[in-house]
Enzyme design. Structure first.
Site, PDB file in Angstrom:
ATOM      1  CB  CYS A  82      -1.078  -0.050   1.014  1.00  0.00           C
ATOM      2  SG  CYS A  82      -2.164   0.843   0.587  1.00  0.00           S
ATOM      3  CG  HIS A 189      -4.440  -3.259   2.185  1.00  0.00           C
ATOM      4  ND1 HIS A 189      -3.583  -2.715   3.640  1.00  0.00           N
ATOM      5  CD2 HIS A 189      -5.247  -2.386   2.294  1.00  0.00           C
ATOM      6  CE1 HIS A 189      -4.104  -1.556   3.637  1.00  0.00           C
ATOM      7  NE2 HIS A 189      -4.084  -0.688   2.927  1.00  0.00           N
ATOM      8  CD  GLU A 191      -2.477  -6.056   4.607  1.00  0.00           C
ATOM      9  OE1 GLU A 191      -2.779  -4.809   5.057  1.00  0.00           O
ATOM     10  OE2 GLU A 191      -2.002  -6.981   4.024  1.00  0.00           O
TER      11      GLU A 191
END
Length: 211
Positions: A82, A189, A191
């Site tokens: 990011c 992202h 994650e």
């Protein structure tokens, strides 16, 4: 093997660390650290980021982590996420901010845009969006073309060199992941991107830095 997640107070740090711990298992020790010496000693480095780029650069510099990040990016497997990915470029329109200059190019705000029905598109670009492969890369192994990842961003990078690995579209195509040598940087992202994102992080754990 140790993987350092750089803690400069400006990232989705807990989620990134937990996701890496989940995919790494016994393969690596994941350390969340604000200590430049620990970043320097790690075998691999993850550089997350969240929030405004001027604030991220300010915190990175004031906490004494800027040089450690630069050294890591030029020497071992390195993952930018990011704003951590955006910081690798030369300049951002957000606050007229100088980046780390590892990649040639700029970070630009999405302009006023409309969909095919004439409806204004919202900025920030937020939610699930497809990623399209431009070039093969070890971190994309096992991930289908047009797989969906999670995005939250108002700015996106525009490389001035042929380093784009993945593109997304909002509504036009933009570079969503770039790579060169031992560095991989992604706008979304991973994650927060469920199976596809975890696959990418797992690939990073196993990656030796070669393309």
């Amino acid at each position: 093997m140790k993987i350092a997640v750089v803690d400069y107070g400006m990232g989705n740090l807990r989620s990134v660390t937990k996701a890496l711990e989940h995919v790494a298992g016994d393969l690596a020790e994941i350390i969340l650290t604000a200590n430049p010496a620990e970043v320097a000693a790690a075998d691999k480095v993850v550089f997350p980021g969240q929030g405004a780029m001027p604030d991220c650069m300010k915190e990175l510099t004031e906490r004494g982590l800027k040089q450690a990040v630069l050294d890591a990016a030029y020497s071992r497997p390195f993952l930018g996420i990011c704003v951590g990915a955006q910081l690798l470029f030369e300049h951002s329109e957000e606050g007229d901010t100088a980046g780390l200059g590892i990649f040639k190019g700029n970070v630009r705000r999405f302009p006023k845009m409309f969909d095919t029905h004439g409806q204004k598109l919202k900025v920030p670009h937020m939610g699930w969006n497809e990623m399209f492969k431009v070039h093969d890369h070890p971190l994309c192994a096992g991930i289908s073309d047009a797989e969906r990842f999670y995005f939250v961003h108002s700015y996106h990078f525009q490389p001035e060199e042929d380093i784009t690995v993945l593109e997304s579209a909002y509504p036009y195509r933009f570079a969503a992941a770039v790579a060169r040598d031992n560095i991989f940087a992604i706008q979304c992202h991973p994650e927060k991107s469920h199976h596809a994102g975890l696959s990418l992080l797992k690939n990073f754990v196993n990656w030796n830095g070669n393309t």
